[in-house]
Design an enzyme around this catalytic site. Structure first.
Site, PDB file in Angstrom:
ATOM      1  N   GLU A   1      35.873  45.026   7.451  1.00 56.40           N
ATOM      2  CA  GLU A   1      36.943  44.980   8.452  1.00 56.40           C
ATOM      3  C   GLU A   1      37.853  43.789   8.182  1.00 56.40           C
ATOM      4  O   GLU A   1      37.390  42.715   7.818  1.00 56.40           O
ATOM      5  CB  GLU A   1      36.313  44.859   9.852  1.00 56.40           C
ATOM      6  CG  GLU A   1      37.320  44.948  10.978  1.00 56.40           C
ATOM      7  CD  GLU A   1      36.650  44.969  12.359  1.00 56.40           C
ATOM      8  OE1 GLU A   1      35.841  45.868  12.629  1.00 56.40           O
ATOM      9  OE2 GLU A   1      36.934  44.068  13.153  1.00 56.40           O
TER      10      GLU A   1
ATOM     11  N   ASP B   1      40.840  41.811  10.238  1.00 58.28           N
ATOM     12  CA  ASP B   1      41.379  41.746  11.601  1.00 58.28           C
ATOM     13  C   ASP B   1      42.521  40.780  11.803  1.00 58.28           C
ATOM     14  O   ASP B   1      42.420  39.623  11.406  1.00 58.28           O
ATOM     15  CB  ASP B   1      40.322  41.163  12.565  1.00 58.28           C
ATOM     16  CG  ASP B   1      39.173  42.073  12.810  1.00 58.28           C
ATOM     17  OD1 ASP B   1      39.406  43.243  13.064  1.00 58.28           O
ATOM     18  OD2 ASP B   1      38.028  41.578  12.749  1.00 58.28           O
TER      19      ASP B   1
ATOM     20  N   GLU C   1      44.045  39.488  15.394  1.00 58.99           N
ATOM     21  CA  GLU C   1      43.911  39.587  16.847  1.00 58.99           C
ATOM     22  C   GLU C   1      44.854  38.586  17.487  1.00 58.99           C
ATOM     23  O   GLU C   1      44.845  37.409  17.132  1.00 58.99           O
ATOM     24  CB  GLU C   1      42.477  39.295  17.290  1.00 58.99           C
ATOM     25  CG  GLU C   1      41.518  40.411  16.930  1.00 58.99           C
ATOM     26  CD  GLU C   1      40.090  40.118  17.350  1.00 58.99           C
ATOM     27  OE1 GLU C   1      39.454  41.020  17.926  1.00 58.99           O
ATOM     28  OE2 GLU C   1      39.604  39.001  17.102  1.00 58.99           O
TER      29      GLU C   1
END
Ligand SMILES: *[C@@H]1O[C@H](CO)[C@@H](O)[C@H](O)[C@H]1NC(C)=O
Length: 297
Positions: free
Chosen positions: A110, A112, A114
């Site tokens: 993953e 990411d 955010e």
């Protein structure tokens, strides 16, 4: 948009034509798509609105629900980018996420982005994380040098055999090198989808969960446009793709194997001025510094 021009007619005319195309800006690398070409809603249809014929979408968070969307297929390597305008004003407790994910819980890969909201006038925090072969816990946080809710900015993830780079408007904010030769895990065996969500996370997001979401300010809206995914699409889960190992994919080119001089300078500037948290420096969490922290860029 693809421009094919023949070298057979290598005349002055075709050179002039090419120059005209470049100068007039008709030549574009990306292929901004509509939402429906590349994505589908994964969470709360009623909280995602298409505007401008699906070229822009509005994500809505209210007390009833957040929302999310995902790419229709997964990709092996490439670059994904989109323009995002984050929740303005009092966005404390909201999290907008833009990420790639293998969707395989046991051995998750993953990448990411955010965006952690904040009280009015307080700066957003951008957190990045990288899961490789099921292991994450590699958070870094930067503050931004602009107000991400005032206008659209471009957020991109480049992923090739050499490294993973997170960019904000052409500024690299994070680099994770492929150091498999040193025994450091690197995501490169699983395709990843492209995802986004807008949700409430006031138990941890803003000042570590101290600042709660103010529902009287709801609905909270974020906007996305210029969806651009260039990568090897893997239509059937688990299937390999000869495309993924094709060295002629542009994102595998030498100019994308490392940061160029301008990017390296910008990256140093971010490291010096905008990093507010780096797991590599967190001695209480990692008494033994993780090996990838020494790998440099
Ligand atoms: C919110 O603002 C406070 C005060 O400026 C800051 O300490 C914090 O890092 C900001 N971001 C988040 C997500 O809490």
């Amino acid at each position: 948009m693809v421009i094919i021009y023949s070298l057979r007619n290598n005349s002055v005319f075709s050179m002039i034509l090419l120059l005209w195309i470049l100068v007039s800006g008709v030549f574009v690398w990306g292929k901004p798509a509509t939402f429906e070409q590349d994505f589908h809603v994964t969470w709360s249809e009623s909280h995602i609105k298409q505007i401008d014929q699906g070229r822009t979408i509005q994500l809505i968070l209210d007390q009833g629900s957040g929302c999310g969307f995902a790419s229709k297929v997964k990709y092996m390597f490439g670059r994904v980018s989109m323009k995002i305008k984050l929740v303005p004003g009092d966005s404390a407790g909201t999290v907008t996420a833009f990420y790639m994910n293998s969707d395989t819980d046991s051995v998750r890969d993953e990448l990411d982005f955010e965006f952690l909201g904040n009280r009015t006038g307080q700066p957003y925090t951008v957190q990045t994380n990288i899961y490789a072969h099921g292991k994450g816990d590699r958070e870094q946080r930067v503050n931004l040098w602009f107000d991400p809710a005032a206008d659209f900015h471009t957020y991109s993830i480049l992923w090739n055999h050499h490294h993973i780079v997170f960019y904000i408007d052409e500024v690299p904010i994070r680099v994770y090198k492929n150091n498999e030769a040193k025994g450091i895990p690197y995501p490169k065996t699983q395709a990843m989808g492209v995802f986004s969500t807008l949700w409430e996370a006031d138990n941890w997001a803003t000042r570590g969960g101290l600042e709660k979401i103010d529902w009287s300010k709801a609905p909270f809206n974020a906007y996305y446009k210029d969806f651009d995914i260039e990568g090897c699409a893997i239509a059937i889960p688990g299937a390999g793709s000869s495309c993924a190992s094709n060295p002629r994919n542009w994102w595998e080119g030498v100019e994308y194997a490392g940061l160029n001089a301008i990017e390296a300078r910008r990256y140093r500037w971010v490291r010096m001025n905008h990093i507010i948290y780096d797991y590599c420096q967190d001695k209480s969490r990692y008494p033994i510094t993780p090996p990838e922290c020494f790998a440099g860029i």
